[in-house]
Design an enzyme around this catalytic site. Structure first.
Site, mmCIF file in Angstrom:
data_model
loop_
_atom_site.group_PDB
_atom_site.id
_atom_site.type_symbol
_atom_site.label_atom_id
_atom_site.label_comp_id
_atom_site.label_asym_id
_atom_site.label_seq_id
_atom_site.Cartn_x
_atom_site.Cartn_y
_atom_site.Cartn_z
ATOM 1 N N ASP A 250 0.843 -1.194 0.000
ATOM 2 C CA ASP A 250 0.000 0.000 0.000
ATOM 3 C C ASP A 250 0.875 1.239 0.000
ATOM 4 O OD1 ASP A 250 -2.249 1.574 -0.010
ATOM 5 O OD2 ASP A 250 -2.967 0.974 1.957
ATOM 6 N N LYS A 251 0.229 2.355 -0.280
ATOM 7 C CA LYS A 251 0.888 3.666 -0.297
ATOM 8 C C LYS A 251 0.000 4.666 0.408
ATOM 9 C CE LYS A 251 0.560 7.857 -2.451
ATOM 10 N NZ LYS A 251 -0.704 8.648 -2.567
ATOM 11 N N HIS A 252 0.610 5.615 1.087
ATOM 12 C CA HIS A 252 -0.147 6.683 1.734
ATOM 13 C C HIS A 252 0.580 7.998 1.503
ATOM 14 C CE1 HIS A 252 -3.091 8.255 4.627
ATOM 15 N NE2 HIS A 252 -2.123 9.098 4.984
ATOM 16 N N SER A 253 -0.177 9.075 1.419
ATOM 17 C CA SER A 253 0.404 10.403 1.247
ATOM 18 C C SER A 253 -0.016 11.298 2.395
ATOM 19 C CB SER A 253 -0.065 11.018 -0.080
ATOM 20 O OG SER A 253 0.321 12.379 -0.164
ATOM 21 N N THR B 32 -8.520 11.495 -1.151
ATOM 22 C CA THR B 32 -8.692 10.488 -2.189
ATOM 23 C C THR B 32 -10.142 10.008 -2.268
ATOM 24 O OG1 THR B 32 -6.399 9.751 -2.017
ATOM 25 C CG2 THR B 32 -7.966 8.189 -2.943
ATOM 26 N N ARG C 236 -8.775 16.497 14.581
ATOM 27 C CA ARG C 236 -7.532 17.198 14.262
ATOM 28 C C ARG C 236 -7.774 18.313 13.255
ATOM 29 N NH1 ARG C 236 -4.307 12.835 11.743
ATOM 30 N NH2 ARG C 236 -2.804 14.474 11.274
ATOM 31 N N SER D 105 -1.939 8.005 12.972
ATOM 32 C CA SER D 105 -3.082 7.968 12.064
ATOM 33 C C SER D 105 -2.762 7.178 10.803
ATOM 34 C CB SER D 105 -3.500 9.399 11.701
ATOM 35 O OG SER D 105 -4.575 9.390 10.782
ATOM 36 N N LYS E 90 -4.026 2.697 10.189
ATOM 37 C CA LYS E 90 -4.842 2.213 9.073
ATOM 38 C C LYS E 90 -4.110 1.144 8.272
ATOM 39 C CE LYS E 90 -5.733 6.474 7.502
ATOM 40 N NZ LYS E 90 -5.615 7.486 8.572
ATOM 41 N N LYS E 91 -2.802 1.211 8.275
ATOM 42 C CA LYS E 91 -2.030 0.246 7.493
ATOM 43 C C LYS E 91 -1.748 -1.036 8.267
ATOM 44 C CE LYS E 91 -2.225 3.314 4.418
ATOM 45 N NZ LYS E 91 -3.266 3.174 3.381
#
Length: 449
Positions: A114-117, A154, A202, A217, A221-222
């Site tokens: 997975d990827k997160h930004s 997203t 937040r 955070s 989730k990951k």
């Protein structure tokens, strides 16, 4: 086959629980859990929260006993006083265990990535990267977020596609991965519910930029996804949460370190966010640009970041021998249509009418524009002078009187101050046109990689 699930036991021991033998061979009662005002006071004054303290706070958030003002106060205390690595790891794990944990077929273990930004203007990388990785043989169970602060979300972008449903139960996620190889879903009452509450808080308490809160955070989730590898795109610059690269590097190292302490292989890419990514900003417009990228076209900076991050993930998860080899595989998936095919499958599997999904993925840009929501009005701003665009990549060269920005709006016409603010986003110079640099700056790797 449905995904199996288990509920984490993130709450602290109840009063009166027995935790060990006393000096007389009798069990000693566990200490009474601290009340929220005491926990807030401890962190406000720079104290260190124990594992039981942190889990008690998270449990109160989930069960509703924590008032909104108490949640805000704790977030601000953490923002001002910080957390050490161990506290951040415990918070991350407590958030992850506040809901169900996803478990997948054993055969998928090395495929799950997975990827997160951390967010940016015009950042639609996830829309492109998830199906591209699926086309390369990965499984991508992406739990994503909505807009936070000035950054787009997203989920909001995908919901501009009529019918797209970001709410999926854990067992539905496995079916989505079997059908499309990827899914992009939101948090729910089943998945990381505590983070969903803190995430929203937040946004309205000026604590978006807290390093431990960002880390917990993202990684919570990951953690529930059971990944073999994760890449986090950490933005820095004028349009990012962190204005300079050194601050972003600190977050990157924390993400990598906390991930390693929790058994998750994390790499963090530092990428510049001084200017919008790509040429479009706005939900439906960014979906159009993502589709263009999956046509093998689109803005070069978007494609560069997709292939760079994808290449790192394929390398970290063992699907490619080097980063460069991985990047080439992702680029091929964009060019041969296989990423677009996976995106079409994901759209249809997540509620979009199959005919609409097919039309979006096979139509021309003009045809796609007719299928997605459109603003009622468009308004153009003209370049005020001749010059080369330095910071806004709308055009390689802007001439006086040439439209450089088109604003899509449903509300009233732009006011004078709004027009001036937008015009100030265009920075011109008298130097010769140049190829803009890649937004990618560096990659922070996990230990022993």
């Amino acid at each position: 086959m449905a995904a199996s699930m288990r509920v984490g036991t993130g709450a602290p021991p109840a009063p009166g629980d027995l935790s060990g033998e006393g000096s007389q061979g009798l069990p000693d009662p566990s200490p009474e859990p601290k009340q929220l005002p005491e926990l807030i006071r401890m962190k406000r004054d720079g104290g260190r929260l124990s594992e039981a303290d942190i889990r008690g706070f998270v449990a109160a958030v989930v069960n509703g006993s924590a008032q909104g003002v108490q949640i805000g106060a704790m977030l601000m205390a953490i923002r001002l006083q910080g957390m050490d690595l161990e506290e951040t790891s415990v918070l991350t794990q407590a958030l992850a265990q506040s809901g169900q944990q996803l478990e997948w077929p054993e055969a998928w273990h090395q495929q799950l990535v997975d990827k997160h930004s951390t967010g940016g203007v015009g950042d639609k990388v996830s829309l492109v990267l998830a199906p591209a990785l699926a086309a390369c043989g990965c499984k991508v169970p992406m739990i994503s977020g909505r807009g936070l602060g000035h950054t787009g979300g997203t989920l909001d972008k995908l919901e501009s596609v009529p019918g797209f449903n970001v709410t999926q139960r854990p067992e539905q996620m496995q079916a989505l991965l079997e059908q499309a190889g990827c899914c992009i879903v939101g948090q729910s009452e089943q998945l990381v519910p505590a983070d969903g509450i803190l995430y929203a808080a937040r946004d309205v308490t000026a604590t978006v930029d807290s390093l431990p809160l960002i880390t917990a955070s993202i990684l919570s989730k990951k953690l529930v996804e059971g990944l073999s590898a994760l890449v986090v795109d950490v933005k820095f610059g004028g349009a990012a949460v962190f204005p300079n690269q050194e601050q972003a590097r600190e977050l990157a190292r924390t993400l990598v370190g906390v991930g390693a302490s929790l058994g998750l292989r994390v790499a963090a890419a530092l990428t510049a966010m001084d200017k919008p990514l790509g040429r479009c900003v706005g939900n439906a417009l960014e979906v159009e640009e993502a589709l263009l990228c999956m046509d093998g076209a689109g803005p070069p900076d978007l494609r560069d970041l997709v292939t760079t991050l994808g290449g790192a993930l394929l390398w970290l998860s063992g699907h490619a021998g080097t980063q460069a080899e991985g990047a080439a595989r992702v680029a091929a998936a964009l060019d041969d249509g296989s990423a677009l095919g996976r995106f079409e499958r994901m759209l249809a599997a997540q509620g979009v009418d199959p005919g609409l999904a097919r039309a979006l993925c096979s139509g021309s840009p003009a045809e796609r524009r007719q299928l997605l929501p459109r603003a009622q009005q468009q308004e153009e701003l003209l370049a005020p002078a001749d010059g080369t665009v330095e910071l806004v990549r709308a055009l390689p060269l802007a001439s006086a009187g040439t439209p450089w920005l088109r604003v899509h709006r449903d509300g009233p016409a732009l006011s004078g101050p709004q027009r001036r603010a937008l015009q100030e986003a265009l920075v011109l110079s008298d130097r010769a046109p140049f190829a803009p640099p890649s937004p990618f700056a560096e990659l922070v790797l996990p230990p022993q990689q």
